[in-house]
Design a protein around this motif. Structure first.
Motif, PDB file in Angstrom:
ATOM      1  N   UNK A 155      63.550 -16.523 -56.995  1.00  0.00           N
ATOM      2  CA  UNK A 155      63.114 -15.461 -56.333  1.00  0.00           C
ATOM      3  C   UNK A 155      62.262 -14.659 -57.237  1.00  0.00           C
ATOM      4  N   UNK A 156      61.650 -13.576 -56.730  1.00  0.00           N
ATOM      5  CA  UNK A 156      60.973 -12.666 -57.711  1.00  0.00           C
ATOM      6  C   UNK A 156      59.542 -12.677 -57.485  1.00  0.00           C
ATOM      7  N   UNK A 157      58.903 -11.393 -57.953  1.00  0.00           N
ATOM      8  CA  UNK A 157      57.308 -11.599 -57.870  1.00  0.00           C
ATOM      9  C   UNK A 157      56.840 -10.895 -56.311  1.00  0.00           C
ATOM     10  N   UNK A 158      55.583 -11.204 -56.491  1.00  0.00           N
ATOM     11  CA  UNK A 158      54.758 -10.796 -55.072  1.00  0.00           C
ATOM     12  C   UNK A 158      54.406 -12.001 -54.382  1.00  0.00           C
ATOM     13  N   UNK A 159      55.174 -12.368 -53.423  1.00  0.00           N
ATOM     14  CA  UNK A 159      54.756 -13.678 -52.549  1.00  0.00           C
ATOM     15  C   UNK A 159      54.283 -13.739 -51.216  1.00  0.00           C
ATOM     16  N   UNK A 160      53.157 -13.716 -50.806  1.00  0.00           N
ATOM     17  CA  UNK A 160      52.649 -13.674 -49.655  1.00  0.00           C
ATOM     18  C   UNK A 160      52.891 -15.190 -48.932  1.00  0.00           C
ATOM     19  N   UNK A 161      52.978 -15.064 -47.575  1.00  0.00           N
ATOM     20  CA  UNK A 161      52.959 -16.321 -46.814  1.00  0.00           C
ATOM     21  C   UNK A 161      51.745 -16.861 -46.773  1.00  0.00           C
ATOM     22  N   UNK A 162      51.018 -17.000 -45.668  1.00  0.00           N
ATOM     23  CA  UNK A 162      49.518 -17.436 -45.457  1.00  0.00           C
ATOM     24  C   UNK A 162      48.499 -16.284 -45.275  1.00  0.00           C
ATOM     25  N   UNK A 163      47.123 -16.877 -45.690  1.00  0.00           N
ATOM     26  CA  UNK A 163      46.138 -15.839 -45.498  1.00  0.00           C
ATOM     27  C   UNK A 163      44.656 -16.389 -45.034  1.00  0.00           C
ATOM     28  N   UNK A 164      44.217 -15.581 -44.490  1.00  0.00           N
ATOM     29  CA  UNK A 164      42.718 -15.797 -44.350  1.00  0.00           C
ATOM     30  C   UNK A 164      42.099 -14.513 -44.918  1.00  0.00           C
ATOM     31  N   UNK A 165      41.511 -14.699 -46.205  1.00  0.00           N
ATOM     32  CA  UNK A 165      40.715 -14.121 -47.079  1.00  0.00           C
ATOM     33  C   UNK A 165      41.134 -13.901 -48.327  1.00  0.00           C
ATOM     34  N   UNK A 166      42.569 -14.279 -48.421  1.00  0.00           N
ATOM     35  CA  UNK A 166      43.163 -14.215 -49.703  1.00  0.00           C
ATOM     36  C   UNK A 166      42.971 -12.807 -50.624  1.00  0.00           C
ATOM     37  N   UNK A 167      42.662 -12.810 -51.954  1.00  0.00           N
ATOM     38  CA  UNK A 167      42.406 -11.690 -52.662  1.00  0.00           C
ATOM     39  C   UNK A 167      40.826 -11.531 -52.588  1.00  0.00           C
ATOM     40  N   UNK A 168      40.092 -11.952 -51.938  1.00  0.00           N
ATOM     41  CA  UNK A 168      38.558 -11.852 -51.935  1.00  0.00           C
ATOM     42  C   UNK A 168      38.102 -12.600 -52.839  1.00  0.00           C
ATOM     43  N   UNK A 169      36.557 -12.692 -52.659  1.00  0.00           N
ATOM     44  CA  UNK A 169      35.927 -13.702 -53.385  1.00  0.00           C
ATOM     45  C   UNK A 169      34.564 -12.976 -53.974  1.00  0.00           C
ATOM     46  N   UNK A 170      34.166 -13.419 -55.348  1.00  0.00           N
ATOM     47  CA  UNK A 170      32.897 -13.006 -55.647  1.00  0.00           C
ATOM     48  C   UNK A 170      31.805 -13.545 -55.016  1.00  0.00           C
ATOM     49  N   UNK A 171      30.666 -12.602 -54.707  1.00  0.00           N
ATOM     50  CA  UNK A 171      29.712 -12.761 -53.806  1.00  0.00           C
ATOM     51  C   UNK A 171      28.920 -14.213 -54.311  1.00  0.00           C
ATOM     52  N   UNK A 172      28.706 -14.433 -55.470  1.00  0.00           N
ATOM     53  CA  UNK A 172      28.146 -15.689 -55.895  1.00  0.00           C
ATOM     54  C   UNK A 172      28.840 -16.968 -55.681  1.00  0.00           C
ATOM     55  N   UNK A 173      29.961 -16.915 -55.065  1.00  0.00           N
ATOM     56  CA  UNK A 173      30.879 -18.024 -55.064  1.00  0.00           C
ATOM     57  C   UNK A 173      30.968 -18.161 -53.124  1.00  0.00           C
ATOM     58  N   UNK A 174      30.402 -17.415 -52.478  1.00  0.00           N
ATOM     59  CA  UNK A 174      30.384 -17.539 -51.010  1.00  0.00           C
ATOM     60  C   UNK A 174      29.821 -18.704 -50.451  1.00  0.00           C
ATOM     61  N   UNK A 175      30.417 -19.308 -49.425  1.00  0.00           N
ATOM     62  CA  UNK A 175      29.665 -20.449 -48.568  1.00  0.00           C
ATOM     63  C   UNK A 175      28.924 -19.099 -47.389  1.00  0.00           C
ATOM     64  N   UNK A 176      27.713 -19.329 -47.411  1.00  0.00           N
ATOM     65  CA  UNK A 176      26.809 -18.263 -46.928  1.00  0.00           C
ATOM     66  C   UNK A 176      26.391 -18.790 -45.434  1.00  0.00           C
ATOM     67  N   UNK A 177      26.781 -19.915 -45.028  1.00  0.00           N
ATOM     68  CA  UNK A 177      26.278 -20.730 -43.986  1.00  0.00           C
ATOM     69  C   UNK A 177      26.693 -19.798 -42.686  1.00  0.00           C
ATOM     70  N   UNK A 178      27.745 -19.193 -42.720  1.00  0.00           N
ATOM     71  CA  UNK A 178      28.211 -18.239 -41.709  1.00  0.00           C
ATOM     72  C   UNK A 178      28.224 -16.945 -41.787  1.00  0.00           C
TER      73      UNK A 178
END
Length: 949
Positions: free
Chosen positions: A256-279
């Motif tokens: 136990x302990x720490x900051x534990x999130x379950x499931x996520x769409x989006x996570x902690x975000x992405x740097x713009x240069x790493x995006x998949x821009x198709x959508x």
């Protein structure tokens, strides 16, 4: 009736009629022709593809290197150690490349590299493998670029930062699409002590990823990484049409302990240069992280400080029929988040945060205030501030502060569990034991058939068909029973059930011991008796099998003794021996080549060899860092000398995990450091060793050091129960050649045990040793759990022993019945953890400063006197080993009565000589007899000129 048949589709000539029976025969001939053609096609395809059976590392590397479409690489049960490999070949839609285990879960792939397999190629199927990482291993599978249509099914991923990592590569970036991750197990034995992302399924970009029916548990950073969140899985970076369905997530399962999130769409975000821009079109800032994705039928348990589902810039998301317990519900954050959230069952609330929007339909929630999610943040900041101010020896004010901080933390946690925050009580009214993962209904009136009628989720967590109006949550109760444990066993088999035994090691039984190892050498009868000379020994070594005894003739051996992948068995060890008498078998040092080299070696004994380093750039016996492990190694009656090109050159070194080693009756002298067991960073544990009867002299550095240990990586057969490392009946002398100044080292230093997990209850038992002289340092230094008893410590230049923090803190400490004669401080204990027992009792100490210890340790039960008084109490204080005799004078050091002693220390009721204590005396000797009777037979090193060693 005749049926006209048109033989030529392009003309209408030559039409004729045939009888029905003839037509049937013609159809049969055509069918037979088609069948033969299909079989021929299959046989040709089979001829082009390979079915490869793999049994060892090199064969696996070769098979992966040469893989072609249609190949099936089948791993036989066993352990495979791989370097980082890149897979660039692609399979085809009807001819994938398959990497599988013959028996699901029986082939284990081990790695301590950043990445095990990096996949660029498409159509790889990875099935039924057991991937095992280490404390610094990031990825088991890194899926990039055009690795489309990869299938990952029925595997286990244990102890990785981000077991499956996916992202784009190239210019412009291309991203892997159409990947299936199903029925896998993801688990970490311990929180990850690093600053890298800890997310077992970390997907950046890509289309149509389906993550289904996985078990994900215990994914976290170490608690002191207070600013790092972890998640059981996410897609982000412009990912499209992803699906998380029917996964079971337990954020806190076995730790136990720490900051534990379950499931996520989006996570902690992405740097713009790493995006998949198709959508995302021409979006430049704050772009959607996930688009048109579904999260359905997931069960998420015990994420007590974080949301169970986190939507970060998730456009057109569907979150339906999930069950979330003991977490702060669902968060929909930022204006880009547009989600339909329906028919979910959850503790806490659904929080539309920072402009996020969620269309809410048919959900059951148990919390009142979404902002209650801040309670764990407040609690964590208070605790972090207090931890930063802690000292090794807290004062009474510190203890009061600790108590108040703990009480406030408990209050905030309790408040969060009420309806103000998560509302656990109401959830526990609906189910039998949700805190134990038992989601059978106790009262389902609020849940069964209480969902929406237009829900398009057609099945539940167990695959049962849903009917409208649907049940709220992940399980369709009206469709039948859905038992989580049974479902996990069905999905994952042994890869799940083998985790049910607790990884927390049992505390050792302190009342009994089986450590009274016999001093008489016993050797199983050989299965083969082999002989070798300096000319042919390498050929003989290459053929060694369990039970072999290899006798090396006297002479000088020109190269090293390389024992890589040489393994005996418990019943049939491999024994390599030189002549017991007469001229020795001598291995001479060579620059850049360790004289005896071990790697993945087990159940091997080495005896009666001489290793002469000749001052070269080499070490004596080395378990190589790349060797992964070596266990049940016995080194006895070796002479190891002249490895003294520098203080860093060693006689015996373990640079990888080592357990159940016996190092016995060796003479090690004129080497930079005698024994160096472990690595400087704590990553190579030395476990359950027996070091006895050795004479270690004339070392500029340590006579011996056992390095501190981090949390241990899993390895084949590595011990998980508590063990004791025994150091007994040795001579540690730095009377000559000891380094001075910054290079000065103690005779013996032992580091701490792992702070968590297997090994945390291990201990050192150090008894019956002679610590002799150190002109520039103390004789002994230790931390962790140490029992030091029945030893002689003589230092005419400086201090005796110190117990102090080094890489961690001292814990359980017992310093009992030793005799110390020192020109500096005799016994010094500082910085010990007060939650563990510390005892200093029964010692005879002759020193200008006898004992320095905190007031919490009772030091009254010791005999203390000045150094000048030692001559009147002890026999002979001559510092030369040939003359030194610390046995009491007749009538000296008699103790009025024996004090209370712990009952868990073997041979505590013997003395330094390993003779039974018949009377009551201060110090290391039973002085019932007027003269020193000397060591018991077979005890201690046998070296000329030291009768009391």
């Amino acid at each position: 009736m005749d049926i006209p048949i048109d033989f030529d589709a392009h003309t209408h000539h030559n039409r004729k009629t045939i009888p029905k029976a003839a037509k049937v025969m013609s159809a049969l001939r055509i069918s037979l022709f088609l069948l033969l053609a299909a079989l021929l096609s299959l046989s040709c395809a089979a001829a082009d593809a390979n079915s490869l059976e793999v049994r060892d590392d090199s064969a696996l590397r070769e098979a992966l290197r040469d893989a072609a479409p249609g190949d099936t690489i089948t791993l036989f049960p066993g352990d495979y150690f791989l370097p980082s490999l890149t897979l660039r070949q692609s399979g085809e839609s009807n001819a994938p490349i398959v990497l599988e285990s013959l028996i699901p879960g029986a082939a284990r792939l081990w790695s301590n590299h950043t990445t095990q397999l990096k996949i660029y190629g498409a159509h790889w199927h990875i099935i039924g493998l057991d991937f095992q990482g280490g404390h610094n291993t990031h990825h088991a599978l890194h899926i990039v670029a055009e690795a489309h249509h990869v299938r990952i099914e029925g595997n286990r991923f244990q102890n990785f930062h981000a077991a499956i990592k996916a992202n784009g590569e190239g210019t412009p970036r291309t991203f892997p699409d159409e990947v299936r991750v199903t029925r896998n197990v993801f688990v970490n034995d311990y929180p990850r002590d690093n600053d890298s992302p800890v997310v077992p399924i970390d997907i950046v970009g890509g289309k149509n990823w389906h993550v289904t029916e996985n078990f994900i548990a215990d994914i976290a950073h170490a608690p002191h990484h207070t600013v790092r969140n972890t998640s059981a899985g996410f897609v982000k970076g412009g990912a499209q049409s992803a699906a998380f369905d029917s996964n079971l997530v337990i954020c806190e399962w076995r730790h136990a302990g720490g900051q534990r999130i379950g499931l996520s769409f989006g996570g902690g975000g992405t740097g713009q240069g790493l995006f998949d821009s198709r959508g995302t079109g021409n979006c430049q800032n704050d772009c959607p992280e996930a688009i048109d994705s579904r999260m359905t039928n997931n069960i998420i348990l015990n994420c007590p400080n974080e949301p169970g589902i986190y939507l970060n810039r998730a456009r057109d998301a569907l979150v339906a029929n999930n069950t979330i317990y003991n977490a702060y519900g669902i968060q929909a954050r930022f204006p880009q988040t547009q989600a339909q959230v329906r028919d979910n069952l959850l503790t806490g609330t659904i929080w539309e945060r920072d402009g996020g929007h969620a269309e809410l339909i048919g959900n059951q929630t148990t919390g009142w205030f979404a902002q209650a999610s801040y309670l764990p943040v407040i609690q964590g900041r208070i605790q972090a501030r207090h931890v930063g101010a802690q000292t090794p020896a807290p004062s009474w004010l510190d203890r009061i502060s600790m108590f108040l901080t703990g009480a406030l933390g408990n209050l905030l946690a309790s408040l969060g569990n009420t309806a103000f925050g998560k509302g656990l009580d109401r959830f526990e009214q609906w189910f039998l034991a949700p805190q134990m993962g038992d989601l059978r209904l106790s009262d389902g009136g609020d849940l069964v058939a209480k969902g929406s009628r237009d829900n398009d989720v057609t099945h539940d967590f167990c695959g049962q068909r849903r009917s409208t109006p649907v049940d709220v949550g992940a399980i369709e109760y009206k469709a039948g029973e859905c038992d989580l444990t049974a479902e996990l066993e069905r999905r994952h088999g042994h890869l799940f059930t083998s985790l049910l035994a607790s990884p927390e090691p049992a505390r050792p039984d302190r009342t009994t011991t089986n450590l009274d190892t016999a001093h008489v050498l016993t050797t199983p009868l050989p299965q083969r008796l082999l002989h070798a000379t300096p000319d042919n020994y390498r050929d003989r070594v290459a053929t060694l099998q369990p039970g072999d005894h290899l006798h090396l003739a006297a002479g000088t051996y020109p190269r090293n003794l390389r024992l890589h992948n040489i393994k005996g068995t418990p019943e049939a060890p491999i024994i390599i021996t030189g002549p017991e008498q007469g001229e020795p078998a001598v291995f001479r040092g060579r620059d850049g080549e360790n004289t005896i080299s071990l790697a993945r070696t087990a159940y091997v004994t080495l005896r009666y060899l001489t290793l002469d380093g000749q001052g070269r750039n080499a070490a004596g016996v080395v378990l190589e860092a790349h060797g992964h492990y070596a266990h049940h190694i016995t080194l006895e009656h070796l002479t190891i000398k002249n490895y003294d090109a520098s203080q860093g050159h060693t006689g015996i070194t373990t640079r990888a995990s080592a357990w159940d080693w016996t190092i016995r009756n060796n003479h090690i002298h004129d080497v930079g450091t005698g024994l160096y067991l472990g690595r400087p960073d704590g990553s190579a544990p030395f476990i359950g060793g027996l070091i006895e009867g050795n004479a270690i002299q004339r070392t500029p550095g340590y006579n011996m050091q056992i390095k501190h240990q981090n949390m241990r990586d899993r390895l084949p057969d590595i011990p998980t129960q508590a063990r004791q490392t025994i150091i007994r009946h040795n001579l540690f002398s730095k009377a000559e050649r000891a380094s001075s100044g910054p290079s000065a080292r103690p005779n013996l230093l032992v580091g701490h045990w792992p702070p968590e997990g297997p090994g945390r209850h291990d201990s050192y038992l150090i008894y019956g040793n002679l610590f002799h002289e150190n002109p520039h340092e103390r004789l002994f230094q230790g931390e962790g759990s140490v029992a030091l008893y029945n030893n002689l410590l003589f230092n005419s230049h400086g201090d005796g022993l110190i117990i102090r923090p080094h890489n961690d803190v001292p814990k359980a400490i017992h310093i009992l019945q030793n005799t110390l004669v020192t020109a500096g401080t005799g016994i010094h204990v500082t910085g010990a953890d007060p939650d563990y027992p510390q005892q200093i009792s029964g010692n005879a100490i002759f020193s200008p400063h006898t004992i320095r210890a905190p007031g919490s340790i009772d030091t009254r039960q010791n005999f203390t006197a000045s150094l000048d008084e030692a001559g009147a109490e002890l026999n002979h204080l001559d510092s030369r080993l040939a003359h030194l005799n610390l046995y009491p004078q007749p009538g000296s050091l008699a103790r009025p009565q024996q004090g209370a002693l712990p009952n868990h220390l073997p041979h505590l009721l013997h003395d330094y000589n390993h003779r039974p204590r018949e009377g009551s005396f201060w110090g290391a000797f039973d002085a019932t007899k007027p003269m020193n009777p000397g060591r018991a037979d077979g005890v201690g090193p046998s070296i000329p000129g030291c009768q009391h060693c």
